[in-house]
Design a protein around this motif. Structure first.
Motif, PDB file in Angstrom:
ATOM      1  N   THR A 289       0.817  -2.452  -2.299  1.00 19.40           N
ATOM      2  CA  THR A 289       0.765  -1.740  -3.571  1.00 19.40           C
ATOM      3  C   THR A 289       1.666  -0.503  -3.506  1.00 19.40           C
ATOM      4  N   PRO A 290       2.160  -0.056  -4.661  1.00 21.07           N
ATOM      5  CA  PRO A 290       2.939   1.198  -4.679  1.00 21.07           C
ATOM      6  C   PRO A 290       2.147   2.372  -4.116  1.00 21.07           C
ATOM      7  N   GLU A 291       0.837   2.376  -4.321  1.00 13.18           N
ATOM      8  CA  GLU A 291      -0.010   3.450  -3.804  1.00 13.18           C
ATOM      9  C   GLU A 291      -0.038   3.441  -2.281  1.00 13.18           C
ATOM     10  N   TYR A 292      -0.127   2.249  -1.691  1.00 16.13           N
ATOM     11  CA  TYR A 292      -0.120   2.152  -0.235  1.00 16.13           C
ATOM     12  C   TYR A 292       1.219   2.655   0.318  1.00 16.13           C
ATOM     13  N   VAL A 293       2.311   2.227  -0.328  1.00 16.78           N
ATOM     14  CA  VAL A 293       3.639   2.634   0.132  1.00 16.78           C
ATOM     15  C   VAL A 293       3.801   4.157   0.029  1.00 16.78           C
TER      16      VAL A 293
END
Length: 301
Positions: A170-174
């Motif tokens: 996810t963009p949040e994880y990245v």
């Protein structure tokens, strides 16, 4: 050749195409015991075993495969002769057993079963969704859909398509853990893998210049379902390796990020494998042609 022997050959072809003695008996309008007697006399006349039969399965022997090729032609000619005085749209019937990996089957096979039924309402279908390889002979599988890196050599096959595997998060994880810029940086991340154990898994990456890199990563979370891994990945837990057809839409919508898109994992071909060589029963051929068209449309989109 007497007419009785010719009829036995037609009975034999019907048994193979219908998938069982009982279904062939219904198709021919005779008793199951009569079908069995005709097969026994045909085997005696040919002096060879044509079918391996148990209470669970039925399979052609090598001699049976050869004889069926010719008997199927006789049956086709008989049907064509009959159709000169009967309607030409006689419906196919019989049973088809299909095995397919779970995610692929749920994505590309089961959504089209209703449409196939509308076109061929008398064909019965048994779809087995299983990521394990089924024994095509023991499980009496007519069509085995399998992911292969090379074309099969043990059976007749039709190539249905090809897909890539992507590393996604996810963009949040990245944002929280950083975006890997090189395969060496992948070792610092949490991995969500389709496996039954916490043993490290090895993957080969290749870029557009032909450089290859092998990474060996332990799963942070493991599961035996690709659908479940995709769901967990969308919760921002880590990086997952998933087939492109399962995550293309999420990547396009921004729900998932394609990690290191310039580095490719192995491309995988999808084959429909069957045991019939060139003498494919009409009901099986109908499904193969139907699903080929559906997958061609899906891959072009």
């Amino acid at each position: 050749m007497d007419s009785a022997q010719l009829y036995r050959m037609l009975v034999f072809a019907n048994v193979v195409e219908q998938g069982s003695l009982t279904a062939a008996a219904d198709e021919l309008g005779i008793s199951r015991s009569m079908v069995s007697q005709h097969l026994k006399k045909l085997e005696q006349r040919c002096d060879t075993k044509l079918l391996q039969r148990t209470t669970r399965k039925m399979a052609l022997t090598e001699d049976g495969q050869q004889l069926y090729h010719h008997c199927a032609e006789l049956l086709l000619l008989a049907k064509q002769a009959e159709e000169t005085t009967q309607p030409k749209n006689k419906e196919l019937r019989g049973r088809i057993t299909i095995s397919t990996p779970i995610c692929f089957g749920e994505k590309f096979i089961t959504p089209h079963i209703g449409e196939f039924h509308q076109e061929f309402p008398k064909i019965q279908i048994n779809v087995q969704l299983d990521d394990r390889r089924m024994n095509r002979l023991e499980d009496n599988v007519d069509i085995a859909i399998q992911n292969e890196s090379h074309a099969p050599t043990d059976s007749a096959f039709i190539k249905l398509g090809q897909f890539d595997e992507y590393m996604v998060a996810t963009p949040e994880y990245v944002k929280q853990h950083g975006s890997p810029l090189h395969p060496d940086m992948l070792l610092d991340h949490q991995w969500l893998l389709q496996t039954a154990s916490y043993l490290p898994q090895s993957f080969l990456l290749k870029n557009s210049y032909g450089d290859t890199f092998t990474i060996k990563v332990p799963p942070f979370i493991c599961c035996n379902s690709r659908h479940a891994i995709a769901q967990i990945a969308k919760q921002g837990v880590g990086i997952a390796i998933l087939p492109s057809y399962l995550v293309d839409a999420e990547i396009a919508q921004g729900e998932l990020t394609h990690i290191l898109p310039d580095y490719h994992l192995n491309e995988t071909d999808v084959y429909a494998i069957h045991p019939f060589n060139s003498a494919i029963p009409p009901r099986v051929k109908a499904f193969l042609e139907f699903i080929q068209l559906k997958l061609k449309t899906a891959y072009n989109n």
